[in-house]
Design a protein around this motif. Structure first.
Motif, PDB file in Angstrom:
ATOM      1  N   VAL A   1      17.259  10.164  11.415  1.00  0.00           N
ATOM      2  CA  VAL A   1      18.288  10.585  10.463  1.00  0.00           C
ATOM      3  C   VAL A   1      18.007  10.014   9.078  1.00  0.00           C
ATOM      4  O   VAL A   1      18.017  10.736   8.075  1.00  0.00           O
ATOM      5  N   VAL A   2      17.731   8.716   9.008  1.00  0.00           N
ATOM      6  CA  VAL A   2      17.458   8.071   7.723  1.00  0.00           C
ATOM      7  C   VAL A   2      16.152   8.596   7.141  1.00  0.00           C
ATOM      8  O   VAL A   2      16.048   8.842   5.931  1.00  0.00           O
ATOM      9  N   GLY A   3      15.148   8.767   7.993  1.00  0.00           N
ATOM     10  CA  GLY A   3      13.853   9.262   7.530  1.00  0.00           C
ATOM     11  C   GLY A   3      13.950  10.657   6.943  1.00  0.00           C
ATOM     12  O   GLY A   3      13.301  10.962   5.937  1.00  0.00           O
ATOM     13  N   GLN A   4      14.766  11.512   7.562  1.00  0.00           N
ATOM     14  CA  GLN A   4      14.917  12.869   7.039  1.00  0.00           C
ATOM     15  C   GLN A   4      15.515  12.850   5.635  1.00  0.00           C
ATOM     16  O   GLN A   4      15.110  13.624   4.763  1.00  0.00           O
ATOM     17  N   ALA A   5      16.469  11.947   5.403  1.00  0.00           N
ATOM     18  CA  ALA A   5      17.055  11.831   4.065  1.00  0.00           C
ATOM     19  C   ALA A   5      16.043  11.254   3.083  1.00  0.00           C
ATOM     20  O   ALA A   5      15.955  11.683   1.924  1.00  0.00           O
ATOM     21  N   ALA A   6      15.246  10.294   3.555  1.00  0.00           N
ATOM     22  CA  ALA A   6      14.308   9.606   2.663  1.00  0.00           C
ATOM     23  C   ALA A   6      13.159  10.498   2.206  1.00  0.00           C
ATOM     24  O   ALA A   6      12.707  10.405   1.062  1.00  0.00           O
TER      25      ALA A   6
ATOM     26  N   ASP B   1      13.213   3.509  -6.210  1.00  0.00           N
ATOM     27  CA  ASP B   1      13.805   3.161  -7.506  1.00  0.00           C
ATOM     28  C   ASP B   1      15.270   3.558  -7.609  1.00  0.00           C
ATOM     29  O   ASP B   1      15.858   3.524  -8.688  1.00  0.00           O
ATOM     30  N   THR B   2      15.873   3.943  -6.467  1.00  0.00           N
ATOM     31  CA  THR B   2      17.308   4.199  -6.433  1.00  0.00           C
ATOM     32  C   THR B   2      17.916   3.396  -5.288  1.00  0.00           C
ATOM     33  O   THR B   2      17.209   2.991  -4.350  1.00  0.00           O
ATOM     34  N   ALA B   3      19.223   3.181  -5.351  1.00  0.00           N
ATOM     35  CA  ALA B   3      19.894   2.412  -4.303  1.00  0.00           C
ATOM     36  C   ALA B   3      19.778   3.098  -2.948  1.00  0.00           C
ATOM     37  O   ALA B   3      19.540   2.445  -1.922  1.00  0.00           O
ATOM     38  N   ALA B   4      19.921   4.434  -2.929  1.00  0.00           N
ATOM     39  CA  ALA B   4      19.842   5.177  -1.661  1.00  0.00           C
ATOM     40  C   ALA B   4      18.465   5.017  -1.023  1.00  0.00           C
ATOM     41  O   ALA B   4      18.348   4.794   0.190  1.00  0.00           O
ATOM     42  N   GLU B   5      17.400   5.136  -1.851  1.00  0.00           N
ATOM     43  CA  GLU B   5      16.041   4.967  -1.321  1.00  0.00           C
ATOM     44  C   GLU B   5      15.834   3.540  -0.825  1.00  0.00           C
ATOM     45  O   GLU B   5      15.197   3.311   0.212  1.00  0.00           O
ATOM     46  N   GLY B   6      16.382   2.577  -1.571  1.00  0.00           N
ATOM     47  CA  GLY B   6      16.228   1.178  -1.183  1.00  0.00           C
ATOM     48  C   GLY B   6      16.877   0.872   0.152  1.00  0.00           C
ATOM     49  O   GLY B   6      16.288   0.207   1.010  1.00  0.00           O
ATOM     50  N   TRP B   7      18.105   1.367   0.352  1.00  0.00           N
ATOM     51  CA  TRP B   7      18.799   1.131   1.616  1.00  0.00           C
ATOM     52  C   TRP B   7      18.096   1.849   2.766  1.00  0.00           C
ATOM     53  O   TRP B   7      18.015   1.330   3.881  1.00  0.00           O
TER      54      TRP B   7
END
Length: 291
Positions: free
Chosen positions: A19-24, A205-211
């Motif tokens: 799930v996280v990988g698909q968003a990333a 370089d964004t909070a979403a990518e970092g998390w």
């Protein structure tokens, strides 16, 4: 009992990775994710191995050929294929294809290790294959003959084949589990580095990518691989692979909680895959051939 818990936790953390990988992958490349995943996990794993297992590092490094092979399969190959697939297919579809891995591992154990399975085991393998085909073809099985299958799903098929080889080989590795995982991660980081920097690997370089990267580095990287390798020390490959079936359930639950409904085809395919895995793992457990 511990091995079962380890395998459940590994499946749970890997489910989140879908799930996280698909968003990333919407903003980061598969190489970005794979390289930083292992680069961030390498030092913590080495420290865990050193202080918990206290291995003879010279003895561990003497097994470098098989550790290099395992790293290429499980750390680099599987991960790149997985993140590549998630750029083209859904997390649920990816997990459904992965759920066929237990049956695939049983087949590989029969062919490569001389194990054998029962008639119910083979029936389970066929049911699992049918379930995956239903998902791949969106319920239109005739599409198999036209090879009209999503690129992401083809990549996931490649990924589970690679993971099958990883599981078979890792089961016979006589190296402490955490140390083996740590060395494989270090090897992956080093071997991927030239490609990563040549391709201008990008740090989030964004909070979403970092998390997203933080989750991937901690749970499916540190947690899942560690628990998987610990479990393989006392669990046959076919039995361990059976727990990957839980990834379908966990991924579906996470996906629904996030607001994405499941399709009827996914539900039917998933039920067939689960039934196949249960037959393969519980009623048709592979047994070692007596010479």
């Amino acid at each position: 009992m511990k091995a079962s818990l380890y395998l459940v936790l590994a499946a749970l953390f890997w489910s989140g990775n879908f799930v996280v990988g698909q968003a990333a992958v919407a903003s980061m490349t598969p190489l970005d994710l794979t390289f930083w995943r292992w680069a961030l996990a390498a030092v913590p794993l080495l420290l865990l191995a050193h202080f918990i297992e206290k291995p003879d590092w010279r003895a561990v490094l003497r097994r470098w050929p098989v550790l290099l092979l395992l790293s290429a399969l499980g750390m680099s190959g599987y991960t790149l294929l997985l993140y590549g697939a998630l750029g083209f297919t859904s997390a649920v579809n990816a997990s459904l294809i992965t759920a066929a891995n237990p049956a695939l591992i049983v087949v590989m154990a029969v062919v490569l290790l001389g194990e054998r399975t029962t008639r119910l085991g083979w029936l389970g393998i066929c049911l699992g294959l049918l379930g995956v085909l239903i998902v791949l073809t969106r319920g239109e099985l005739a599409r198999v003959f036209s090879l009209s299958i999503n690129t992401g799903e083809l990549l996931m098929i490649g990924a589970i084949v690679v993971w099958g080889f990883y599981t078979i080989i890792a089961r016979r590795l006589d190296v402490p589990a955490i140390a083996a995982t740590a060395v494989q991660v270090v090897i992956a980081t080093v071997t991927l580095a030239p490609f990563a920097f040549a391709m201008n690997v990008r740090f989030p370089d964004t909070a979403a990518e970092g998390w997203s990267l933080a989750y991937i580095a901690i749970f499916p990287s540190l947690g899942s691989y560690l628990f998987w390798n610990l479990a393989l020390k006392t669990t046959p490959p076919g039995t361990a692979g059976n727990y990957l079936n839980l990834m379908v359930v966990f991924t579906a639950i996470i996906t629904v909680l996030l607001g994405t409904p499941l399709t009827l085809v996914q539900v039917i395919g998933g039920l067939l895959v689960i039934a196949g895995v249960l037959l393969t793992g519980i009623k048709g457990q592979a047994k070692l051939k007596v010479a």
